[in-house]
Design a protein around this motif. Structure first.
Motif, PDB file in Angstrom:
ATOM      1  N   ALA A  94       0.453  -1.163   0.166  1.00 57.23           N
ATOM      2  CA  ALA A  94      -0.452  -0.232  -0.330  1.00 57.23           C
ATOM      3  C   ALA A  94       1.583   1.196   0.294  1.00 57.23           C
ATOM      4  N   SER A  95       2.226   1.217  -0.175  1.00 58.88           N
ATOM      5  CA  SER A  95       3.337   2.485  -0.483  1.00 58.88           C
ATOM      6  C   SER A  95       3.334   3.157   1.047  1.00 58.88           C
ATOM      7  N   ASP A  96       3.063   2.040   2.330  1.00 55.20           N
ATOM      8  CA  ASP A  96       2.612   2.559   3.422  1.00 55.20           C
ATOM      9  C   ASP A  96       4.361   2.555   4.045  1.00 55.20           C
ATOM     10  N   LEU A  97       4.579   4.059   3.864  1.00 55.07           N
ATOM     11  CA  LEU A  97       6.421   3.757   4.537  1.00 55.07           C
ATOM     12  C   LEU A  97       6.229   3.364   5.736  1.00 55.07           C
ATOM     13  N   GLN A  98       6.008   4.224   6.348  1.00 54.87           N
ATOM     14  CA  GLN A  98       6.102   4.171   7.808  1.00 54.87           C
ATOM     15  C   GLN A  98       5.484   3.047   8.162  1.00 54.87           C
TER      16      GLN A  98
END
Length: 312
Positions: free
Chosen positions: A178-182
């Protein structure tokens, strides 16, 4: 068939002569009485012109003189400078270019550099950073998760550690997709912490040095009539060196990196350690617990109540 006659242009010398007549009239008209009527004025101008050119030895036909008088009245050869409009503004701008030219050139160059820099430097840089971020979150971090899980599986001697790590990887990869880097980075950090904890091997030793506390008590904020008792411990590795540990302070809820911390015990255990020290100044039974390689938790020798502090 109808033919159209084109009016022949006047010879150049006649045009020039007519212009000279007009110029002469402009400079000599003040010699003619202005109060005369138009016809008298024209006649007077003609006469004056004949006299002027006669004195110069120039024979000018009356036709040319009349043409000059007519041109003067029509302002044919007169120049009226513009007083407004775009052309007037541009002309004045061009004439005054010395005053504003350098500044304008500087502004134009600065704008050009800005446009070129934005399009050929900044935008590619931002695009590169975005691409690098995508590659990190979708490629690099999942690969790190797999590697850490493999190491945890090879080290762990308790199934619960592997199960927990596998669940962390699943959550981390979902975040990466989901491209949720954190969240993806947190998954990697949690796996790293688990691996470090599994690899840890030390004895939990009661602190017994001059100038250092062996045990303390505190009053909890919720009940000042009750005491919480803590034995101060440190982690001693197989090499005999003190190891820094990440400990969650139960009073603040924050994890801290410390070399000494307090383990909460009952009043009975606390008094037993106190009496041991008071006997000869040395805590004989100074081993609080053991942390073995491949296990997550300390195997306590003395009973504990499951709370720790980092400050006292």
């Amino acid at each position: 068939m109808t033919t159209t006659r084109t009016k022949k242009a006047a010879p150049l010398d006649e045009v020039m002569l007519a212009m000279d007549v007009v110029d002469t009239l402009r400079h000599s008209e003040n010699l003619v009485a202005r109060e005369l009527g138009e016809e008298d004025r024209a006649s007077a101008l003609m006469e004056r012109l004949r006299e002027v050119y006669r004195q110069q030895g120039i024979d000018v036909p009356d036709r040319i003189l009349r043409e000059g008088v007519s041109a003067l009245n029509e302002a044919r050869f007169a120049y009226s400078p513009p007083t407004g409009g775009l052309g007037y503004f541009l002309a004045r701008l061009y004439v005054s270019r010395r005053h504003w030219g350098k500044q304008a050139l500087f502004v134009v160059l600065a704008a050009l550099i800005g446009v070129v820099g934005y399009n050929f430097a900044y935008k590619p840089y931002v695009a590169g950073q975005a691409q690098a971020s995508i590659e990190r979150v979708q490629v690099e971090l999942p690969a790190q998760m797999d590697e850490l899980l493999a190491q945890i599986t090879s080290v762990a001697k308790v199934e619960s550690a592997v199960v927990s790590a596998t669940e962390t990887v699943e959550r981390g990869k979902a975040a990466a997709a989901a491209s949720d880097l954190q969240r993806a980075e947190k998954a990697v950090a949690d796996l790293s912490t688990t691996l470090t904890q599994l690899q840890g091997e030390y004895r939990l030793q009661i602190v017994n040095r001059e100038g250092s506390d062996t045990g303390v008590w505190t009053y909890p904020d919720v009940n000042e009539n009750t005491r919480n008792y803590y034995i101060i411990v440190e982690a001693i590795g197989t090499d005999g060196e003190t190891q820094v540990q990440s400990i969650v302070n139960e009073e603040t809820g924050q994890a801290e990196q410390v070399s000494q911390w307090g383990v909460r015990v009952s009043e009975v255990v606390f008094n037993g350690v106190r009496d041991d020290k008071l006997d000869d100044g040395i805590v004989q039974n100074n081993i609080m617990g053991l942390k073995q390689y491949g296990y997550m938790d300390v195997d306590y020798v003395l009973p504990v109540l499951g709370g720790e502090i980092t400050q006292w």
